[in-house]
Design a protein around this motif. Structure first.
Motif, mmCIF file in Angstrom:
data_model
loop_
_atom_site.group_PDB
_atom_site.id
_atom_site.type_symbol
_atom_site.label_atom_id
_atom_site.label_comp_id
_atom_site.label_asym_id
_atom_site.label_seq_id
_atom_site.Cartn_x
_atom_site.Cartn_y
_atom_site.Cartn_z
ATOM 1 N N ARG A 162 78.261 100.683 -67.019
ATOM 2 C CA ARG A 162 78.396 101.945 -67.649
ATOM 3 C C ARG A 162 80.103 102.503 -67.893
ATOM 4 O O ARG A 162 80.827 101.779 -67.187
ATOM 5 C CB ARG A 162 77.998 103.026 -66.796
ATOM 6 N N SER A 163 80.464 103.081 -69.073
ATOM 7 C CA SER A 163 81.871 103.283 -69.188
ATOM 8 C C SER A 163 81.935 104.692 -69.737
ATOM 9 O O SER A 163 80.998 105.186 -70.588
ATOM 10 C CB SER A 163 82.434 102.317 -70.074
ATOM 11 N N GLY A 164 82.885 105.597 -69.278
ATOM 12 C CA GLY A 164 83.248 106.813 -69.700
ATOM 13 C C GLY A 164 84.587 106.742 -70.423
ATOM 14 O O GLY A 164 85.315 107.673 -70.478
ATOM 15 N N HIS A 165 85.251 105.661 -70.634
ATOM 16 C CA HIS A 165 86.517 105.283 -70.849
ATOM 17 C C HIS A 165 86.734 105.014 -72.384
ATOM 18 O O HIS A 165 88.035 104.716 -72.885
ATOM 19 C CB HIS A 165 87.222 104.313 -70.094
ATOM 20 N N TYR A 166 85.891 104.999 -73.137
ATOM 21 C CA TYR A 166 86.128 104.498 -74.641
ATOM 22 C C TYR A 166 86.667 105.679 -75.443
ATOM 23 O O TYR A 166 86.202 106.801 -75.281
ATOM 24 C CB TYR A 166 84.729 104.165 -75.178
ATOM 25 N N GLN A 175 79.128 87.509 -69.375
ATOM 26 C CA GLN A 175 79.890 86.518 -69.247
ATOM 27 C C GLN A 175 81.200 86.933 -68.493
ATOM 28 O O GLN A 175 81.515 86.522 -67.513
ATOM 29 C CB GLN A 175 80.266 85.815 -70.566
ATOM 30 N N ASN A 176 81.817 88.064 -68.888
ATOM 31 C CA ASN A 176 82.897 88.618 -68.305
ATOM 32 C C ASN A 176 82.978 89.990 -68.931
ATOM 33 O O ASN A 176 82.634 90.283 -69.806
ATOM 34 C CB ASN A 176 84.217 87.844 -68.480
ATOM 35 N N TYR A 177 83.742 90.749 -68.209
ATOM 36 C CA TYR A 177 84.046 92.319 -68.480
ATOM 37 C C TYR A 177 85.260 92.721 -67.757
ATOM 38 O O TYR A 177 85.667 92.166 -66.786
ATOM 39 C CB TYR A 177 82.727 93.179 -68.061
ATOM 40 N N ASP A 178 85.766 93.738 -68.305
ATOM 41 C CA ASP A 178 87.044 94.366 -67.897
ATOM 42 C C ASP A 178 86.565 95.468 -66.753
ATOM 43 O O ASP A 178 85.956 96.497 -67.139
ATOM 44 C CB ASP A 178 87.646 95.150 -68.851
ATOM 45 N N SER A 179 87.051 95.006 -65.443
ATOM 46 C CA SER A 179 86.449 96.279 -64.434
ATOM 47 C C SER A 179 87.125 97.674 -64.220
ATOM 48 O O SER A 179 86.546 98.401 -63.493
ATOM 49 C CB SER A 179 86.713 95.385 -62.995
ATOM 50 N N THR A 180 88.056 97.596 -65.185
ATOM 51 C CA THR A 180 88.877 99.090 -65.230
ATOM 52 C C THR A 180 88.134 100.020 -66.230
ATOM 53 O O THR A 180 88.122 100.933 -66.286
ATOM 54 C CB THR A 180 90.183 98.665 -65.569
ATOM 55 N N PHE A 181 87.508 99.041 -67.320
ATOM 56 C CA PHE A 181 86.785 99.874 -68.506
ATOM 57 C C PHE A 181 85.377 100.258 -67.860
ATOM 58 O O PHE A 181 84.634 101.189 -68.153
ATOM 59 C CB PHE A 181 86.740 99.082 -69.524
ATOM 60 N N SER A 223 85.681 111.925 -74.385
ATOM 61 C CA SER A 223 84.665 110.931 -74.978
ATOM 62 C C SER A 223 83.249 111.114 -74.128
ATOM 63 O O SER A 223 83.230 111.496 -73.225
ATOM 64 C CB SER A 223 85.291 109.370 -74.611
ATOM 65 N N GLY A 224 82.620 110.314 -74.812
ATOM 66 C CA GLY A 224 80.780 110.035 -74.155
ATOM 67 C C GLY A 224 80.901 108.965 -73.154
ATOM 68 O O GLY A 224 81.829 108.390 -73.110
ATOM 69 N N ASN A 225 79.654 108.698 -72.809
ATOM 70 C CA ASN A 225 79.337 107.776 -72.051
ATOM 71 C C ASN A 225 78.580 106.544 -72.992
ATOM 72 O O ASN A 225 77.900 106.818 -73.860
ATOM 73 C CB ASN A 225 78.341 107.930 -70.674
ATOM 74 N N ILE A 226 78.836 105.385 -72.438
ATOM 75 C CA ILE A 226 78.148 104.127 -72.864
ATOM 76 C C ILE A 226 77.497 103.410 -71.767
ATOM 77 O O ILE A 226 78.053 102.991 -70.687
ATOM 78 C CB ILE A 226 78.945 103.162 -73.565
ATOM 79 N N TYR A 227 76.017 103.110 -71.833
ATOM 80 C CA TYR A 227 75.355 102.689 -70.652
ATOM 81 C C TYR A 227 74.848 101.254 -71.570
ATOM 82 O O TYR A 227 74.458 101.336 -72.695
ATOM 83 C CB TYR A 227 74.024 103.356 -70.195
ATOM 84 N N TYR A 228 74.863 100.215 -70.615
ATOM 85 C CA TYR A 228 74.339 98.989 -71.409
ATOM 86 C C TYR A 228 73.426 98.227 -70.217
ATOM 87 O O TYR A 228 73.888 98.038 -68.955
ATOM 88 C CB TYR A 228 75.404 97.967 -71.926
ATOM 89 N N THR A 229 72.090 98.015 -70.452
ATOM 90 C CA THR A 229 71.458 97.180 -69.504
ATOM 91 C C THR A 229 70.875 95.883 -70.225
ATOM 92 O O THR A 229 70.615 95.632 -71.365
ATOM 93 C CB THR A 229 70.198 97.967 -69.123
ATOM 94 N N THR A 230 70.997 94.646 -69.541
ATOM 95 C CA THR A 230 70.542 93.432 -69.826
ATOM 96 C C THR A 230 69.056 93.339 -70.017
ATOM 97 O O THR A 230 68.541 92.716 -70.800
ATOM 98 C CB THR A 230 71.022 92.478 -69.276
ATOM 99 N N PHE A 231 68.291 94.262 -69.167
ATOM 100 C CA PHE A 231 66.877 94.445 -69.343
ATOM 101 C C PHE A 231 66.521 95.678 -70.059
ATOM 102 O O PHE A 231 67.359 96.472 -70.464
ATOM 103 C CB PHE A 231 66.537 94.739 -67.679
ATOM 104 N N HIS A 232 65.222 95.767 -70.245
ATOM 105 C CA HIS A 232 64.847 96.905 -71.097
ATOM 106 C C HIS A 232 63.428 97.345 -70.780
ATOM 107 O O HIS A 232 62.584 96.509 -69.940
ATOM 108 C CB HIS A 232 64.971 96.506 -72.686
ATOM 109 N N ASN A 233 62.749 98.173 -71.481
ATOM 110 C CA ASN A 233 61.557 98.582 -71.534
ATOM 111 C C ASN A 233 60.543 97.466 -72.418
ATOM 112 O O ASN A 233 60.249 97.796 -73.295
ATOM 113 C CB ASN A 233 61.229 99.743 -71.915
ATOM 114 N N HIS A 234 60.191 96.335 -71.900
ATOM 115 C CA HIS A 234 59.768 95.130 -72.647
ATOM 116 C C HIS A 234 58.514 95.348 -73.133
ATOM 117 O O HIS A 234 57.604 96.295 -72.490
ATOM 118 C CB HIS A 234 59.894 93.660 -72.199
ATOM 119 N N ALA A 235 57.794 94.740 -74.025
ATOM 120 C CA ALA A 235 56.476 95.029 -74.688
ATOM 121 C C ALA A 235 55.357 94.934 -73.434
ATOM 122 O O ALA A 235 54.338 95.635 -73.882
ATOM 123 C CB ALA A 235 56.231 93.952 -75.807
#
Length: 394
Positions: free
Chosen positions: A301-305, A280-286, A364-376
């Motif tokens: 993706r973020s490497g800022h956490y 819905q929304n996200y911080d573009s600096t993060f 810090s490490g990276n965080i990747y998030y996808t709304t899609f996935h390797n579905h069934a």
């Protein structure tokens, strides 16, 4: 006079050609630069059949000058580098998790070809996944020829356990899959605190679709913004499980490096089930947006956490103990993140390089998030190539 002028121009052009892929030679005219040769090859995943695009290939000479290039979307590369015995480094991501080192002898004005059996990316990282109901990222990992260990949701409550690994893959549906007889996930502060400490200390996480609940809260999934739980502040990311089944056509690969590595910048993404997580929304600096449909982010993706209150613990495999990730400054004002031997750090530091990656927080490490996935159904098309990139670049 005219002939002398033409000779000077031709000499300058030849220097530029010879330095393609090099990035610090012309800034140091006082150095005694040896004659150049070329190294070519093709980078593959460990299975020996999957070409790897976007890999960093570099050598370092005796004066700690770096010569580098990148593999194209077919994994092919040509690197111009000084003659003599050297080490060819091949890395993806920042080099912490996947890298290969090959001794080569470069000959003046000659091109040597490195055997495909030597250019396979080795797995340095220890990787683990939590089994899911709608997602099987582990099948893509093993298909690339790499090893990943299954852990349980309960294991996420043990910081010592998860700190054995460099990368955690959190499959869609893994919370509902493993929650029988356990407390409500939205109140499971041990999991959130441990994931926070894991990333703060250099571990990387990939989560997909409903696994957003690990990041921002919720039970089996995230049904609304400001859901209870999670370890990422709600003002940084808001999702709702309101997506409809169907195909998103003409999605854009908005990250230039990703598009170059893949060899395409548009794709169709099929969501085979409804109620997937829409951002819905996200911080573009993060967050960096890597894939999107119009203005809707689909992969971030973020490497800022970082959490300054998290305990300081060693994370990951001991194979990285003698290596350091640095930000190398190039002669043209750009920078490259690479992982090198700890023994070489002082010389690179003297050249102006800095400790830690060039972007994000240094530890810090990276965080990747996808709304899609390797579905069934397994029919994920080009999205599968994106997931392969994610695995190799965490």
């Amino acid at each position: 006079m005219k002939q002398n002028y033409l000779l000077i121009v031709l000499s300058a052009l030849m220097l530029l050609v010879n330095c393609k892929g090099d990035e610090s030679v012309i800034d140091e005219p006082g150095q005694n630069i040896p004659q150049n040769g070329k190294v070519e090859g093709q980078v593959f995943a460990k299975n020996g059949t999957k070409p790897v695009g976007g890999a960093l290939i570099f050598t370092i000479d005796k004066d700690n000058r770096v010569y580098h290039t990148y593999s194209d979307n077919d994994g092919k590369f040509t690197l111009t580098t000084p003659e003599g015995n050297t080490t060819l480094h091949i890395q993806t991501g920042n080099g912490k998790n996947f890298r290969t080192e090959i001794p080569v002898t470069v000959k003046k004005n000659e091109t040597i070809t490195v055997a495909a059996s030597d250019t396979k990316l080795n797995q340095v990282a220890k990787m683990a996944y939590v089994k899911g109901s709608y997602d099987e990222i582990e099948t893509i990992i093993t298909g690339l020829g790499y090893t990943v260990t299954e852990i349980s949701y309960q294991d996420l409550k043990n910081l010592n356990k998860i700190s054995e690994y460099d990368i955690l893959f959190l499959n869609c549906g893994s919370r509902s899959y493993t929650q029988t007889g356990t407390p409500s996930p939205s109140n499971d502060s041990d999991v959130y605190n441990n994931l926070s400490a894991f990333v703060t200390n250099g571990g990387s996480i990939y989560s997909s679709d409903w696994a957003s609940a690990y990041l921002v809260g919720g039970n089996s999934n995230t049904t609304d913004c400001n859901a209870p739980g999670g370890f990422i502040n709600d003002n940084l990311l808001c999702l709702k499980s309101i997506g409809s089944a169907g195909t998103y056509t003409n999605c854009s690969v908005s990250n230039t490096s990703l598009a170059t590595a893949l060899g395409f910048n548009t794709l169709d993404i099929t969501y085979d089930i409804g109620a997937w997580e829409k951002i819905q929304n996200y911080d573009s600096t993060f967050w960096d947006v890597l894939v999107q449909k119009d203005n809707e982010p689909l992969m971030i993706r973020s490497g800022h956490y970082t959490n300054p209150n998290a305990p300081q613990i060693p994370v990951g495999t001991s194979l990285n103990n003698n290596y350091i990730t640095i930000c190398h400054q190039t002669s043209n004002g750009n920078s490259i993140t690479m992982t090198i031997s700890q023994n070489a750090w002082s010389a690179h530091q003297a050249h102006g390089d800095t400790s830690g990656p060039c972007t994000g927080n240094s530890n810090s490490g990276n965080i990747y998030y996808t709304t899609f996935h390797n579905h069934a159904s397994g029919n994920i098309g080009k999205a599968g190539l994106i997931l392969e990139y994610v695995i190799l670049n965490l």
